[in-house]
Motif scaffolding. Sequence first.
Motif, PDB file in Angstrom:
ATOM      1  N   HIS A   5       6.825 -63.843   4.493  1.00  0.00           N
ATOM      2  CA  HIS A   5       7.395 -63.773   3.146  1.00  0.00           C
ATOM      3  C   HIS A   5       8.879 -63.434   3.242  1.00  0.00           C
ATOM      4  CE1 HIS A   5       3.579 -63.715   0.742  1.00  0.00           C
ATOM      5  NE2 HIS A   5       3.118 -63.546   1.973  1.00  0.00           N
ATOM      6  N   SER A   6       9.676 -64.062   2.397  1.00  0.00           N
ATOM      7  CA  SER A   6      11.111 -63.747   2.415  1.00  0.00           C
ATOM      8  C   SER A   6      11.715 -64.017   1.043  1.00  0.00           C
ATOM      9  CB  SER A   6      11.825 -64.605   3.463  1.00  0.00           C
ATOM     10  OG  SER A   6      11.698 -65.979   3.132  1.00  0.00           O
ATOM     11  N   GLY A   7      12.830 -63.356   0.782  1.00  0.00           N
ATOM     12  CA  GLY A   7      13.496 -63.578  -0.506  1.00  0.00           C
ATOM     13  C   GLY A   7      14.731 -62.716  -0.661  1.00  0.00           C
ATOM     14  N   PHE A   8      15.329 -62.840  -1.842  1.00  0.00           N
ATOM     15  CA  PHE A   8      16.600 -62.174  -2.119  1.00  0.00           C
ATOM     16  C   PHE A   8      16.451 -61.190  -3.274  1.00  0.00           C
ATOM     17  CE2 PHE A   8      17.535 -65.944   0.180  1.00  0.00           C
ATOM     18  CZ  PHE A   8      18.704 -65.697   0.886  1.00  0.00           C
ATOM     19  N   VAL A   9      17.107 -60.046  -3.134  1.00  0.00           N
ATOM     20  CA  VAL A   9      17.023 -58.976  -4.129  1.00  0.00           C
ATOM     21  C   VAL A   9      18.442 -58.565  -4.527  1.00  0.00           C
ATOM     22  CG1 VAL A   9      16.258 -56.607  -4.552  1.00  0.00           C
ATOM     23  CG2 VAL A   9      14.865 -58.131  -3.136  1.00  0.00           C
ATOM     24  N   ALA A  10      18.760 -58.600  -5.826  1.00  0.00           N
ATOM     25  CA  ALA A  10      20.093 -58.201  -6.288  1.00  0.00           C
ATOM     26  C   ALA A  10      20.093 -56.745  -6.741  1.00  0.00           C
ATOM     27  CB  ALA A  10      20.542 -59.091  -7.447  1.00  0.00           C
ATOM     28  N   LEU A  11      21.120 -56.004  -6.311  1.00  0.00           N
ATOM     29  CA  LEU A  11      21.350 -54.643  -6.814  1.00  0.00           C
ATOM     30  C   LEU A  11      22.436 -54.749  -7.886  1.00  0.00           C
ATOM     31  CD1 LEU A  11      21.582 -52.704  -3.430  1.00  0.00           C
ATOM     32  CD2 LEU A  11      19.586 -53.017  -4.843  1.00  0.00           C
ATOM     33  N   ILE A  12      22.078 -54.434  -9.118  1.00  0.00           N
ATOM     34  CA  ILE A  12      22.994 -54.596 -10.249  1.00  0.00           C
ATOM     35  C   ILE A  12      23.188 -53.244 -10.925  1.00  0.00           C
ATOM     36  CG2 ILE A  12      23.162 -55.635 -12.584  1.00  0.00           C
ATOM     37  CD1 ILE A  12      23.625 -57.741 -10.583  1.00  0.00           C
ATOM     38  N   GLU A 169       6.830 -58.540  -4.031  1.00  0.00           N
ATOM     39  CA  GLU A 169       7.379 -59.611  -4.878  1.00  0.00           C
ATOM     40  C   GLU A 169       7.866 -60.820  -4.074  1.00  0.00           C
ATOM     41  OE1 GLU A 169       7.316 -59.715  -8.071  1.00  0.00           O
ATOM     42  OE2 GLU A 169       7.233 -57.652  -8.810  1.00  0.00           O
ATOM     43  N   MET A 170       7.996 -60.670  -2.770  1.00  0.00           N
ATOM     44  CA  MET A 170       8.611 -61.728  -1.973  1.00  0.00           C
ATOM     45  C   MET A 170       7.698 -62.951  -1.842  1.00  0.00           C
ATOM     46  SD  MET A 170      11.686 -60.797  -1.130  1.00  0.00           S
ATOM     47  CE  MET A 170      11.762 -60.090  -2.778  1.00  0.00           C
ATOM     48  N   PRO A 171       8.219 -64.133  -2.135  1.00  0.00           N
ATOM     49  CA  PRO A 171       7.412 -65.347  -1.984  1.00  0.00           C
ATOM     50  C   PRO A 171       7.242 -65.729  -0.509  1.00  0.00           C
ATOM     51  CG  PRO A 171       9.665 -65.899  -2.649  1.00  0.00           C
ATOM     52  CD  PRO A 171       9.575 -64.400  -2.627  1.00  0.00           C
ATOM     53  N   VAL A 172       6.304 -66.603  -0.255  1.00  0.00           N
ATOM     54  CA  VAL A 172       6.166 -67.147   1.101  1.00  0.00           C
ATOM     55  C   VAL A 172       7.436 -67.922   1.409  1.00  0.00           C
ATOM     56  CG1 VAL A 172       4.900 -68.811   2.533  1.00  0.00           C
ATOM     57  CG2 VAL A 172       3.661 -67.293   0.974  1.00  0.00           C
ATOM     58  N   GLY A 173       8.015 -67.676   2.567  1.00  0.00           N
ATOM     59  CA  GLY A 173       9.276 -68.354   2.883  1.00  0.00           C
ATOM     60  C   GLY A 173       9.670 -68.140   4.329  1.00  0.00           C
ATOM     61  N   PRO A 174      10.762 -68.767   4.759  1.00  0.00           N
ATOM     62  CA  PRO A 174      11.187 -68.712   6.159  1.00  0.00           C
ATOM     63  C   PRO A 174      11.946 -67.421   6.467  1.00  0.00           C
ATOM     64  CG  PRO A 174      12.759 -69.993   4.892  1.00  0.00           C
ATOM     65  CD  PRO A 174      11.669 -69.597   3.936  1.00  0.00           C
ATOM     66  N   GLN A 175      12.139 -67.189   7.749  1.00  0.00           N
ATOM     67  CA  GLN A 175      13.034 -66.104   8.173  1.00  0.00           C
ATOM     68  C   GLN A 175      14.443 -66.689   8.184  1.00  0.00           C
ATOM     69  OE1 GLN A 175      11.715 -63.725  11.549  1.00  0.00           O
ATOM     70  NE2 GLN A 175      13.827 -63.504  12.232  1.00  0.00           N
ATOM     71  N   PHE A 176      15.295 -66.195   7.286  1.00  0.00           N
ATOM     72  CA  PHE A 176      16.640 -66.777   7.131  1.00  0.00           C
ATOM     73  C   PHE A 176      17.586 -66.361   8.256  1.00  0.00           C
ATOM     74  CE2 PHE A 176      14.981 -66.384   2.753  1.00  0.00           C
ATOM     75  CZ  PHE A 176      15.079 -67.706   2.347  1.00  0.00           C
ATOM     76  N   TYR A 177      17.413 -65.135   8.739  1.00  0.00           N
ATOM     77  CA  TYR A 177      18.356 -64.573   9.722  1.00  0.00           C
ATOM     78  C   TYR A 177      17.582 -64.034  10.932  1.00  0.00           C
ATOM     79  CZ  TYR A 177      21.545 -64.592   5.708  1.00  0.00           C
ATOM     80  OH  TYR A 177      22.303 -64.968   4.631  1.00  0.00           O
ATOM     81  N   PRO A 178      18.244 -63.961  12.103  1.00  0.00           N
ATOM     82  CA  PRO A 178      17.601 -63.352  13.272  1.00  0.00           C
ATOM     83  C   PRO A 178      17.172 -61.915  12.948  1.00  0.00           C
ATOM     84  CG  PRO A 178      19.692 -64.385  13.874  1.00  0.00           C
ATOM     85  CD  PRO A 178      19.614 -64.422  12.382  1.00  0.00           C
ATOM     86  N   GLU A 179      16.105 -61.445  13.611  1.00  0.00           N
ATOM     87  CA  GLU A 179      15.542 -60.144  13.217  1.00  0.00           C
ATOM     88  C   GLU A 179      16.481 -58.968  13.452  1.00  0.00           C
ATOM     89  OE1 GLU A 179      12.742 -59.916  17.182  1.00  0.00           O
ATOM     90  OE2 GLU A 179      12.438 -61.347  15.566  1.00  0.00           O
ATOM     91  N   ASP A 180      17.455 -59.118  14.365  1.00  0.00           N
ATOM     92  CA  ASP A 180      18.356 -57.978  14.627  1.00  0.00           C
ATOM     93  C   ASP A 180      19.645 -58.045  13.799  1.00  0.00           C
ATOM     94  OD1 ASP A 180      19.363 -60.203  15.870  1.00  0.00           O
ATOM     95  OD2 ASP A 180      19.848 -59.213  17.763  1.00  0.00           O
ATOM     96  N   GLN A 181      19.743 -59.035  12.921  1.00  0.00           N
ATOM     97  CA  GLN A 181      20.968 -59.158  12.110  1.00  0.00           C
ATOM     98  C   GLN A 181      20.800 -58.350  10.820  1.00  0.00           C
ATOM     99  OE1 GLN A 181      22.367 -63.179  11.724  1.00  0.00           O
ATOM    100  NE2 GLN A 181      23.804 -62.674  10.090  1.00  0.00           N
ATOM    101  N   ILE A 182      21.811 -57.533  10.491  1.00  0.00           N
ATOM    102  CA  ILE A 182      21.669 -56.679   9.307  1.00  0.00           C
ATOM    103  C   ILE A 182      22.612 -57.060   8.168  1.00  0.00           C
ATOM    104  CG2 ILE A 182      20.709 -54.658  10.482  1.00  0.00           C
ATOM    105  CD1 ILE A 182      23.722 -53.571  10.261  1.00  0.00           C
TER     106      ILE A 182
END
Length: 299
Positions: A5-12, A169-182
Amino acid sequence: MSEFHSGFVALIGRPNVGKSTLLNQLVGEKVAIMSDKAQTTRNKIQGIYTTEDSQIVFVDTPGIHKPRNQLGDFMVDMAYSAIREVDVILFMVPADQKRGTGDDLIIERLKNSDVPVYLIVNKIDRVHPDQLLPFIEDYSKQMDFKEVIPISATNGNNLETLMEAVTAEMPVGPQFYPEDQITDHPEYFVVSELVREKVLLLTRDEVPHSVAVVVESMKKPEGEKLHIRAAIIVERDSQKGIIIGKGGKMLRIIGQKARVDIEHMLGEKIYLELWVKVQKDWRDKKVNLQDFGYKKDEY
């Protein structure tokens, strides 16, 4: 094997409610600069949190405020554009301040959102628990939040609850970034932000909003330390004098403190060369804003 699962979360939220502090806590590293001065964050800064079965990309946005110049317009546009491209929105408010017109403005925008909006009540360590319930009730009357989660970003209170809610809340999706990238930002950007943080920390109030930092080069001659050259941009000669300080003392301190953080981030020793440049009224000149890294998104 379970699905990823992967996705984007906005802090507003309004300026200075603790968004950058929360981002750094969730990611476990310093990716956003922190200061008690409003409008510290100017670009969308992404922090990446990866586990075995999920990846969450947190987008820390500039505080939403009434713009006074083109830089201000850019910052507010950045924040609102983040709302349109995420899977979850975390609307942060400080428990120790009453709801204000800035919050109402954001709530009006969020009412039209197609994704879940969580109310994150930060700074609960600063108020008595009895004050929290009426505070939450007041906000809950304004719009229907998916959930209200009280936290202390500084102390780490209740962050596990927050992460569980977001992960669910995260939908099924790809890993966008390498696991050690922050973070998704290039090193140039993070280096310039760390230098700017020290300027905000050490200089008087008249300087901060008119400071930009541009990393002009990062080179490593053979057998030598990484050599970083960066210009601190201000709008007036008087500001240049403050940042340089008597006999260059302030600029040296800024450089020393920034170097420690940059070396920690890069994991190697560096030579940091800083100087100060005056560019009059750069915050209102489109060409300067673009040169200094404040470019509007292309979508």
